[in-house]
Write a protein that holds these residues in place. Structure first.
Motif, PDB file in Angstrom:
ATOM      1  N   SER A 124      96.710  48.938 116.371  1.00  0.00           N
ATOM      2  CA  SER A 124      97.073  50.246 116.564  1.00  0.00           C
ATOM      3  C   SER A 124      95.694  51.133 116.671  1.00  0.00           C
ATOM      4  CB  SER A 124      98.106  50.774 115.600  1.00  0.00           C
ATOM      5  OG  SER A 124      97.334  50.962 114.331  1.00  0.00           O
ATOM      6  N   ALA A 125      95.894  52.527 116.812  1.00  0.00           N
ATOM      7  CA  ALA A 125      94.633  53.312 117.055  1.00  0.00           C
ATOM      8  C   ALA A 125      93.852  53.104 115.695  1.00  0.00           C
ATOM      9  CB  ALA A 125      95.321  54.775 117.390  1.00  0.00           C
ATOM     10  N   ASN A 126      94.523  52.864 114.446  1.00  0.00           N
ATOM     11  CA  ASN A 126      94.031  52.920 113.267  1.00  0.00           C
ATOM     12  C   ASN A 126      93.877  51.456 112.563  1.00  0.00           C
ATOM     13  OD1 ASN A 126      93.276  55.705 113.198  1.00  0.00           O
ATOM     14  ND2 ASN A 126      95.623  56.017 112.875  1.00  0.00           N
ATOM     15  N   GLU A 127      94.237  50.381 113.276  1.00  0.00           N
ATOM     16  CA  GLU A 127      94.160  49.271 112.499  1.00  0.00           C
ATOM     17  C   GLU A 127      93.526  48.111 113.434  1.00  0.00           C
ATOM     18  OE1 GLU A 127      97.467  46.231 110.321  1.00  0.00           O
ATOM     19  OE2 GLU A 127      97.892  48.403 111.030  1.00  0.00           O
ATOM     20  N   LEU A 128      92.877  47.101 112.961  1.00  0.00           N
ATOM     21  CA  LEU A 128      92.400  46.067 113.589  1.00  0.00           C
ATOM     22  C   LEU A 128      92.765  44.547 112.701  1.00  0.00           C
ATOM     23  CD1 LEU A 128      88.614  46.946 114.216  1.00  0.00           C
ATOM     24  CD2 LEU A 128      90.588  47.065 115.869  1.00  0.00           C
ATOM     25  N   LEU A 129      92.846  43.670 113.463  1.00  0.00           N
ATOM     26  CA  LEU A 129      93.046  42.478 112.759  1.00  0.00           C
ATOM     27  C   LEU A 129      91.901  41.564 113.238  1.00  0.00           C
ATOM     28  CD1 LEU A 129      94.965  40.837 110.796  1.00  0.00           C
ATOM     29  CD2 LEU A 129      96.034  39.980 112.803  1.00  0.00           C
ATOM     30  N   ILE A 130      91.272  40.978 112.403  1.00  0.00           N
ATOM     31  CA  ILE A 130      90.031  40.101 112.534  1.00  0.00           C
ATOM     32  C   ILE A 130      90.301  38.641 112.428  1.00  0.00           C
ATOM     33  CG2 ILE A 130      87.693  39.661 112.189  1.00  0.00           C
ATOM     34  CD1 ILE A 130      87.135  42.579 111.066  1.00  0.00           C
ATOM     35  N   GLU A 131      90.389  37.736 112.989  1.00  0.00           N
ATOM     36  CA  GLU A 131      90.410  36.200 112.953  1.00  0.00           C
ATOM     37  C   GLU A 131      88.973  35.706 112.944  1.00  0.00           C
ATOM     38  OE1 GLU A 131      93.265  34.298 112.189  1.00  0.00           O
ATOM     39  OE2 GLU A 131      94.602  36.063 112.830  1.00  0.00           O
ATOM     40  N   TYR A 132      88.758  35.512 111.853  1.00  0.00           N
ATOM     41  CA  TYR A 132      87.195  35.021 111.372  1.00  0.00           C
ATOM     42  C   TYR A 132      87.474  33.301 111.422  1.00  0.00           C
ATOM     43  CZ  TYR A 132      83.381  33.100 108.300  1.00  0.00           C
ATOM     44  OH  TYR A 132      82.449  32.351 108.094  1.00  0.00           O
ATOM     45  N   VAL A 133      86.767  32.728 112.117  1.00  0.00           N
ATOM     46  CA  VAL A 133      86.657  31.076 112.348  1.00  0.00           C
ATOM     47  C   VAL A 133      85.005  30.805 112.293  1.00  0.00           C
ATOM     48  CG1 VAL A 133      87.357  29.191 113.454  1.00  0.00           C
ATOM     49  CG2 VAL A 133      88.780  31.154 113.667  1.00  0.00           C
TER      50      VAL A 133
END
Length: 180
Positions: A124-133
């Motif tokens: 969303s405008a205020n949220e990120l999801l990072i997939e670290y691999v």
């Protein structure tokens, strides 16, 4: 792992503790020299040994040490990559652009450089999801870097960083939210 990270680790240990602690850490880790060339790529095992022994010496869990070191790294990383950073970027934009801008440059500089893969999704405008691999299993370092970015951009009171999976540290999901 890139020599510049080892050089910064040395400085981190020396500023948080002292030079003799760095020397003791090297000896305990079985490393002959603490003179790391910032342009050389060193075996990941060197970092594992240093972090593991530092955890033993301090009584602080390795994961916590990685996070603290990640936070410490940010001003130097921002300096190193200043030419690649757009002036309008803040914490969220830095995270979104790290893989395609900074990590791309790191990989181009030397074929042995292997920064983690960051798959970033704007939820969303205020949220990120990072997939670290990363086979290096240093997801806690990434969490620290994200927290350090929020401090760097003077947004630490607005940005919440939450690792949602730990597993073995090879695949870590990190949720980053801006408080509205």
């Amino acid at each position: 792992m890139h020599g510049s990270i080892f050089t910064l680790l040395k400085r981190y240990v020396q500023t948080q503790y002292d030079h003799s602690t760095w020397v003791q850490l090297l000896e305990a880790s079985g490393l002959d020299s603490g003179d790391f060339d910032h342009k050389t790529v060193y075996p990941d095992e060197h970092m594992y040994a240093l972090v593991g022994k530092a955890a033993e010496m301090t009584g602080i869990p390795a994961e916590t040490l990685q996070e603290k070191f990640g936070e410490y790294l940010v001003p130097d990383l921002m300096y190193m990559y200043a030419k690649l950073v757009q002036p309008e970027w803040r914490t969220m934009e830095m995270i979104e652009n790290t893989e395609k801008v900074m990590h791309k440059r790191v990989r181009e500089e030397h074929s042995e450089n292997a920064p983690p893969v960051l798959d970033v999704t704007r939820v969303s405008a205020n949220e990120l999801l990072i997939e670290y691999v990363s086979r290096r299993r240093m997801g806690a370092l990434a969490v620290g870097i994200v927290r350090g970015l929020a401090v760097y951009f003077d947004e630490a009171d607005q940005i919440q960083v939450e690792p949602t999976t730990r597993e073995d540290g090879q695949h870590v999901q990190i949720r980053v939210r801006r408080r509205a």
